[in-house]
Write a protein that holds these residues in place. Structure first.
Motif, mmCIF file in Angstrom:
data_model
loop_
_atom_site.group_PDB
_atom_site.id
_atom_site.type_symbol
_atom_site.label_atom_id
_atom_site.label_comp_id
_atom_site.label_asym_id
_atom_site.label_seq_id
_atom_site.Cartn_x
_atom_site.Cartn_y
_atom_site.Cartn_z
ATOM 1 N N GLU A 1 49.255 18.664 8.509
ATOM 2 C CA GLU A 1 48.039 18.512 7.542
ATOM 3 C C GLU A 1 46.833 19.078 8.324
ATOM 4 O O GLU A 1 46.601 18.407 9.435
ATOM 5 C CB GLU A 1 47.831 16.995 7.074
ATOM 6 N N ASN A 2 45.928 19.709 7.684
ATOM 7 C CA ASN A 2 44.553 19.865 8.080
ATOM 8 C C ASN A 2 43.833 18.591 8.128
ATOM 9 O O ASN A 2 43.714 17.958 7.007
ATOM 10 C CB ASN A 2 43.871 20.992 7.494
ATOM 11 N N LEU A 3 42.960 18.353 9.012
ATOM 12 C CA LEU A 3 42.416 16.943 8.994
ATOM 13 C C LEU A 3 41.094 16.947 8.099
ATOM 14 O O LEU A 3 40.705 15.960 7.445
ATOM 15 C CB LEU A 3 41.743 16.612 10.697
ATOM 16 N N ALA A 4 40.511 18.253 7.688
ATOM 17 C CA ALA A 4 39.344 18.187 6.986
ATOM 18 C C ALA A 4 39.848 18.109 5.570
ATOM 19 O O ALA A 4 39.333 17.490 4.546
ATOM 20 C CB ALA A 4 38.427 19.300 7.191
ATOM 21 N N ASP A 5 40.747 18.853 5.324
ATOM 22 C CA ASP A 5 41.403 19.006 3.931
ATOM 23 C C ASP A 5 42.796 19.043 3.723
ATOM 24 O O ASP A 5 43.537 19.948 4.302
ATOM 25 C CB ASP A 5 40.726 20.329 3.177
#
Lengths: 352, 118
Positions: B93-97
């Motif tokens: 997972e990308n932490l921002a989105d």
């Protein structure tokens, strides 16, 4: 015809000295600049041409009511008076704000039996304690529907020293309206890069300063900490909203770890926290593009009709919504303002 | 997809990564505190070699501390060398989105040998 809420009207004093009746004794004899002391004057005058004549434009409640309600077709008007003059004394400026508020109640809000005029509590952000005290003094007045502050500021409004003011506004459920103000404090350059020389340079760029306030309110976490805080940018400037929010969202993807209190895309704060008033200068010059342009960055949910009466750029409801579809028009003319201010539910034909 | 041998487990100690020549862009196999994970060497932003960036932790909002920030998930976050996008290696997972994921792959160990299915 559904309800129309005019969310941006500037009532004026009848004459320069009128403010002195509302100032407390220690300040009554202080020098206060004239109403019109501004660095940039519109060619042909700051106010709508037909308003020059009897008294100061926008200073007679009956005339203003006639223009806005009978001729203009509005049902409600949110009055947001400007505060006077370039003055460095921040304590005096707070007394001027209080005098303007007492004058607004005395001359406009309390005599209005129809309930169509609504008001703004003007406060001076340079004096945080004074501003909070003024909010506490007047927040419970049923006709005061928002807090008013100048666009011009020593620092962007996301900076922590201002936060007690926003906490007080949010606690009372009152939106904070940011409006270009010729006075209140010392004046600042109208563009990011300094002073414009002419009125067009000033008028085109000054409203864009709102984005600096907006960006810091998001990035410094103010909106995150105060879920009930709402800001209204009364001078428009929403035509640069989309590219600048794209920029902010892009930076956030890369630098999220520096501001972990921002827990969503910056653009995702807009619907819950931000509104704009319509402006004659915003939008595409080709009305055929307006409908689609308005959907960028959810502007249909963010923009509220504001006439800007009595200024030269006063805009009628039909002109402010030219090119919009029916749903967009309803949101701009009443729905967005009705939800924000909790007004417009008593008027005939209101679908709320 | 094929299952292939990567290396003996002792050559991939905790805190290390092996870049495997698999697929179009390569796959990074990571040992994080004794657990093995694999992600594509391809950032979902602009295709940068994600596994060549730093591995570290990230930050979390800490409202009660003076700097309002704390360090968490140490050793689990791959940071893209081009634009600093952060990905959790253990989930992709990308932490921002979270919608902007990096592809993850299956890793297993049999008889002291690490295998990647990619």
């Amino acid at each position: 015809m559904s309800v129309v809420i005019d969310s941006n009207v500037q009532p004026h004093f009848r004459y320069n000295a009128e403010i002195r009746r509302y100032l407390p004794a220690p300040h009554k004899l202080r020098a206060i600049p004239d109403v019109e002391q501004q660095w940039y004057q519109a060619p042909g005058g700051d106010y709508r041409a037909d308003l020059y004549g009897d008294g100061y434009p926008g200073s007679d409640p009956e005339t203003v009511a006639h223009h806005l309600f009978e001729q203009g077709g509005a049902d409600y008007a949110v009055l947001n008076p400007l505060t006077r003059g370039n003055i460095a004394d921040y304590l005096l400026n707070s007394r001027i704000c209080a005098a303007v508020n007492d004058w607004l109640l005395d001359r406009w809000l309390e005599p209005d039996a129809t309930g169509r005029f609504l008001g703004t509590i003007r406060v001076n952000p340079e004096d945080v304690r004074g501003a909070v005290a003024e909010i506490e003094r007047l927040a419970d007045h049923p006709k005061m529907v928002q807090i008013g502050i100048p666009m011009q500021s020593r620092e962007p409004y996301g900076k922590p020293m201002f936060e007690p003011i926003w906490e007080a506004a949010a606690a009372h459920g009152l939106p904070v309206a940011v409006h270009i103000n010729g006075g209140n404090g010392v004046d600042y350059p109208p563009t990011f890069a300094g002073h414009a020389y002419t009125y067009p340079g000033y008028a085109a760029f000054m409203p864009l300063n709102s984005f600096v306030h907006l960006a810091t309110l998001i990035i410094e976490g103010v909106f995150g900490r105060l879920p009930d805080l709402r800001f209204v940018f009364s001078d428009g400037g929403y035509d640069i909203l989309t590219p600048l929010m794209w920029r902010l969202d892009t930076f956030w993807m890369s630098m999220r770890d520096q501001t972990p209190w921002v827990d969503r895309f910056p653009s995702q704060y807009l619907t819950d926290h931000v509104r704009y008033c319509t402006s004659a200068l915003d939008g595409p010059t080709d009305a055929g593009l307006t409908e689609r342009w308005f959907e960028f960055t959810d502007k249909s949910d963010l923009v509220m009709y504001g006439s800007n009466y009595p200024h030269w750029s006063t805009t009628a409801p039909a002109d402010a919504t030219a090119g919009l579809n029916d749903e967009q028009r309803a949101k701009v003319l009443w729905r967005n303002a009705s939800e924000l201010y909790g007004i417009g539910t008593r008027a005939q034909g209101s679908p709320t | 997809m094929q299952r292939r041998a990567v290396c003996p487990i002792e050559d991939l100690p905790p805190g290390s990564m092996k870049l495997v020549d698999a697929g179009k862009f390569g796959v990074g196999v990571y040992n994080i505190d004794g657990e093995l994970y694999a992600i594509a060497n391809y950032c979902s932003h602009e295709g940068a070699p994600l596994c060549l960036g730093y591995v570290g932790g990230t930050t979390e909002y800490d409202p009660d501390s003076l700097d309002r920030i704390r360090r968490v998930r140490e050793g689990r976050i791959a940071r893209c060398p081009w634009h600093n996008w952060e990905f959790d290696i253990t989930t992709g997972e990308n932490l921002a989105d979270p919608k902007k994921r990096v592809r993850t792959y299956r890793v297993d160990v049999v008889d002291g040998q690490v295998y990647l299915t990619a």
